[in-house]
Design an enzyme around this catalytic site. Structure first.
Site, PDB file in Angstrom:
ATOM      1  N   ASP A 403       9.044  -3.500  -8.386  1.00  0.00           N
ATOM      2  CA  ASP A 403       8.673  -2.696  -7.214  1.00  0.00           C
ATOM      3  C   ASP A 403       9.340  -1.319  -7.327  1.00  0.00           C
ATOM      4  O   ASP A 403      10.193  -1.096  -8.196  1.00  0.00           O
ATOM      5  CB  ASP A 403       9.131  -3.420  -5.945  1.00  0.00           C
ATOM      6  CG  ASP A 403       8.432  -2.928  -4.684  1.00  0.00           C
ATOM      7  OD1 ASP A 403       7.538  -2.067  -4.785  1.00  0.00           O
ATOM      8  OD2 ASP A 403       8.794  -3.405  -3.596  1.00  0.00           O
ATOM      9  N   GLU A 406       7.203   3.748  -9.068  1.00  0.00           N
ATOM     10  CA  GLU A 406       6.286   4.887  -9.235  1.00  0.00           C
ATOM     11  C   GLU A 406       6.852   6.004 -10.134  1.00  0.00           C
ATOM     12  O   GLU A 406       6.038   6.651 -10.815  1.00  0.00           O
ATOM     13  CB  GLU A 406       5.892   5.440  -7.861  1.00  0.00           C
ATOM     14  CG  GLU A 406       4.960   4.575  -7.073  1.00  0.00           C
ATOM     15  CD  GLU A 406       5.623   3.303  -6.547  1.00  0.00           C
ATOM     16  OE1 GLU A 406       4.937   2.282  -6.429  1.00  0.00           O
ATOM     17  OE2 GLU A 406       6.835   3.331  -6.278  1.00  0.00           O
ATOM     18  N   ASP A 477       1.948  -1.637  -0.135  1.00  0.00           N
ATOM     19  CA  ASP A 477       2.320  -1.890   1.262  1.00  0.00           C
ATOM     20  C   ASP A 477       1.144  -1.647   2.198  1.00  0.00           C
ATOM     21  O   ASP A 477       1.014  -0.589   2.831  1.00  0.00           O
ATOM     22  CB  ASP A 477       3.500  -1.002   1.645  1.00  0.00           C
ATOM     23  CG  ASP A 477       4.760  -1.347   0.862  1.00  0.00           C
ATOM     24  OD1 ASP A 477       4.779  -2.413   0.227  1.00  0.00           O
ATOM     25  OD2 ASP A 477       5.713  -0.561   0.886  1.00  0.00           O
TER      26      ASP A 477
END
Length: 784
Positions: A403, A406, A477
């Protein structure tokens, strides 16, 4: 930008063209795939998506004309003009794709935006020019698909998007241009043909699909090389297969990863985790995997456990394993800046972290506070990170959930000038950003494979083209809202045809409170999503199925049990995906390209070729229009036979998701299971819908790579229907020792009476939908 053609030369599969200002290269990868390249920044290709570019020897013809050069294969004709304008034709000389010859001309936007913005509105931005721009002529019969994880409809015509992996906590709506994944690949559907374009550039890239001006569409980049692949069809599914042959197909996963999974931010103690596990078993809701979010760690330090909350992790995972559960733990890239913490000390000592432009380790804030970021663009760092997976594997963890990759930080995106080694080609964050999560997944995959010898289970939030080789993905999300449920279908479908086949959403939504009705409808999509995970955020209401009323729990249980019934069918689809790149969850346009009724179908999908799913996506609705394509379709719940190429109105109460089986289908089923591997399945059920069709079922050990050495079984079923229906059973490959002993045959036809197997009359039991009987799992022929 390029100027006139000066001269050219041919080198094997390449045509190298010297223009007045720059060099252009046309490279024939195979008859259907052509690479268009110009070394604007780097002399050679440096692809993070394509690891091995495999050429196919083919006939390449060349001609020179007064105003252009021409290459041709048996599938394509490519014409190259001054200024490196390139047009593509099929072998019948039909123009497929043409470079636009004029300058960009954005639509006029009238008025002064100042007062408009004072009220709080956001003005539409006028698109800027980019260092690299490829502009294609629009014929206005185009429809565009793909581009990975984007909001909005299945067809992307008339919209613009940016490829820049972004952690955006605001509610995702159709106007979002960026999300967590950057997959710069799209498919164009025109008239009787389809083709794809893959723009292999990891800098920030831009795709305007006719929003700026309906006369053209374009893609561009801030930097890097001009480097794109034209991928011919003409069949839509062949475009997907050829794209994934470039970037890699999704490898066959372990079977348990296809089971139902439960997560929450956060199950914050051993007691809570075991309570969740016990509830699943006591309440008869199958589940294979429990996820642990960030609170299992010691002070959010990756590759650690909080020994107070989770004492003796290995004993916990063993106890859960004895109850049929696997544990998957979250790992973020941010390494806490703390002397004495081994990950930080090792990374600092060996120069494994990204730095600022002065060579000092770059620090930003994430969950642990001040943190350093591993430089995954460097092979040594990826190897180091891969070895760290052993820490989790030794504690009994079965998979890793990546997670915040990015990479995200609490202070926004990393600055452009953060430095990376980039495997010997030093660069900055602008080039690495979109592949940071991709390279982290690669390292994680390699580590799990090294230390378990099993097929790794890696989940990622951020990815690039080709990430499907290393990880499954979820859509980030999302919100517990009907709009996000509706958006889930086209988003998952476009991800699938963009190569990311093993994907899903957070069932029920991650942010905000899910309602009983919303969860009941969401699980009906989750049932058919390759990644099937319920996940919710901290401080939201409990979202486990028993946290709602009995009606909701019963509906949830119904669709989880249906998922487990269909596990062998889904496993077959994942094996097919490894071979040809086609996802399990498919837009109807993939197989019914000539049917205009499916080109904009956002709320239905195929699960393989045999099952059509038309979920309810609106609150309070208990009916919907369903479009059935060519053929005959059988209502899964009622047995009604319906002629295709037809719209019908389907009544669907809260516990009913409209599902249709194509006539002539054979669907393998498993018996009821609490988890995959609970018991040996020695009898495979074949759910048969009489007609003409064939099916091949695949069987292996479900976890190892032994199948690569031939340790698998294949069962081929060929069904023909004339006056009688005949099912021919063949076993063309039998090299896995735990083969089926029996087949349980379920024939969905109430008029079936006499059954013969290998010439002998069989007895059978009548059912509500037809008959069923058991035969040995051997070659032979069923006649009825």
């Amino acid at each position: 930008m390029f100027g006139k053609i000066v001269n050219y030369k041919k080198e094997n599969s390449k045509l190298i063209i010297n223009f007045e200002k720059k060099i252009g290269i046309i490279d024939v990868i195979n008859p259907h795939v052509i690479n268009i390249f110009s070394p604007l920044k780097y002399e050679k290709h440096f692809s993070r998506a394509i690891e091995t570019l495999e050429y196919e020897e083919c006939e390449i013809n060349f001609q020179s004309f007064d105003t252009y050069l021409e290459l041709s294969t048996n599938a394509l004709i490519i014409k190259i003009y001054d200024d490196f304008k390139v047009d593509f034709y099929d072998s019948n000389k039909q123009l497929l794709c043409e470079d636009y010859r004029d300058e960009r001309e954005p639509f006029i936007r009238r008025g002064d935006s100042y007062l408009f913005e004072q009220e709080g509105h956001k003005s539409e931005e006028v698109s800027s020019s980019h260092k690299i721009e490829i502009i294609k002529k629009m014929y206005n019969d185009e429809k565009f698909y793909g581009l990975g994880e984007k909001t909005g409809h299945l067809n992307k015509k008339g919209y613009e998007y940016t490829m820049w992996n972004t952690d955006d906590a605001s509610p995702h709506v159709e106007s979002h241009k960026t999300l967590y994944k950057s997959i710069p690949f799209f498919i164009t559907l025109r008239k009787n043909t389809s083709f794809g374009i893959f723009f292999d550039n990891t800098f920030k890239t831009y795709f305007d699909m006719g929003k700026e001006n309906s006369n053209y569409y374009y893609f561009g980049a801030d930097d890097g090389n001009l480097d794109y692949y034209f991928i011919a069809g003409p069949e839509f599914n062949k475009v997907v297969s050829r794209y994934t042959s470039l970037t890699g197909t999704t490898p066959l996963p372990q079977m348990w990863t296809l089971g139902h999974q439960q997560s929450r931010y956060t199950y914050d103690s051993k007691e809570r985790l075991l309570e969740i596990a016990d509830n699943f078993r006591e309440k008869d809701i199958p589940c294979d995997v429990l996820h642990l979010d960030i609170d299992y760690m010691d002070d959010f330090k990756v590759f650690t456990w909080d020994e107070k909350k989770f004492p003796s992790p290995k004993e916990i995972t063993k106890e859960l394993s004895n109850n049929g559960f696997k544990v998957v733990t979250i790992i973020d890239p941010g390494v806490k800046k703390a002397r004495g913490y081994s990950m930080y000390d090792e990374g600092l000592k060996n120069g494994f972290f990204a730095t600022d432009k002065d060579g000092v380790t770059y620090i930003n804030k994430v969950w642990p506070g001040d943190s350093a970021f591993p430089d995954f663009s460097d092979t040594l760092v990826r190897d180091w990170w891969a070895d760290k997976q052993k820490l989790m594997i030794d504690s009994g963890v079965s998979g890793i959930w990546n997670d915040m990759n990015e990479p995200a930080s609490f202070n926004g995106p990393l600055p452009d000038d953060v430095q990376f080694k980039n495997d010997g080609r030093p660069t900055d964050h602008r080039e690495v950003h979109n592949v940071y999560g991709h390279l982290m997944s690669k390292a994680t995959f390699n580590g799990i494979k090294k230390y378990t010898a099993k097929r790794p289970f890696v989940i990622t939030r951020a990815c690039y083209a080709g990430s499907q080789k290393y990880s499954t993905a979820w859509t980030g999300d999302n919100q517990s809202s009907w709009e996000h449920l509706r958006m889930a279908v086209p988003m998952l479908l476009n991800l699938g045809i963009s190569g990311m086949a093993f994907v899903g959403t957070d069932v029920g939504g991650f942010i905000s409170d899910c309602t009983p009705e919303l969860l009941s409808r969401w699980v009906q999509i989750g049932c058919f999503s390759p990644l099937f995970r319920n996940h919710s955020a901290v401080v939201t209401r409990d979202q486990e199925p028993w946290s709602f009323d009995d009606t909701t729990s019963n509906i949830y249980r119904k669709y989880v049990k249906l998922r487990y019934k269909l596990i062998p069918y889904l496993y077959d689809l994942m094996k097919e995906c490894e071979s040809n790149g086609l996802p399990a969850m498919r837009p109807l346009v993939l197989h019914y390209t000539d049917d205009k009724n499916v080109h904009e179908l956002n709320d239905e999908f195929l699960f393989g070729e045999s099952i059509l799913v038309a979920p309810i996506l609106e609150q309070g609705k208990n009916f919907r229009a369903v479009y059935l394509p060519d053929g005959y379709w059988i209502d899964y719940w009622t047995g009604e036979i319906i002629k295709g190429q037809n719209h019908i109105l389907k009544k669907a109460e809260l516990d009913t998701c409209p599902i249709y089986i194509k006539k002539g289908s054979i669907i393998p089923n498993y018996p009821e299971l609490n988890y995959i591997g609970e018991k040996e399945v020695d009898t495979l059920t074949l759910d048969i819908y009489p007609g003409n069709g064939n099916y091949t079922h695949y069987q292996d050990d479900g976890s190892s790579y032994n199948y690569k050495n031939g340790e698998f079984n294949l069962y081929k079923f060929t069904m023909t229907k004339n006056e009688d229906t005949i099912i021919k059973i063949e076993i063309p490959h039998k090299n896995y020792e735990e083969f089926y002993m029996n087949f349980k045959i379920k024939i969905n036809d109430k008029n079936t009476n006499n059954i013969l197997f290998n010439g002998e009359i069989l007895s059978y039991d009548k059912t509500a939908s037809g008959i069923e009987f058991i035969i040995p799992a051997v070659e032979g022929q069923i006649k009825f």
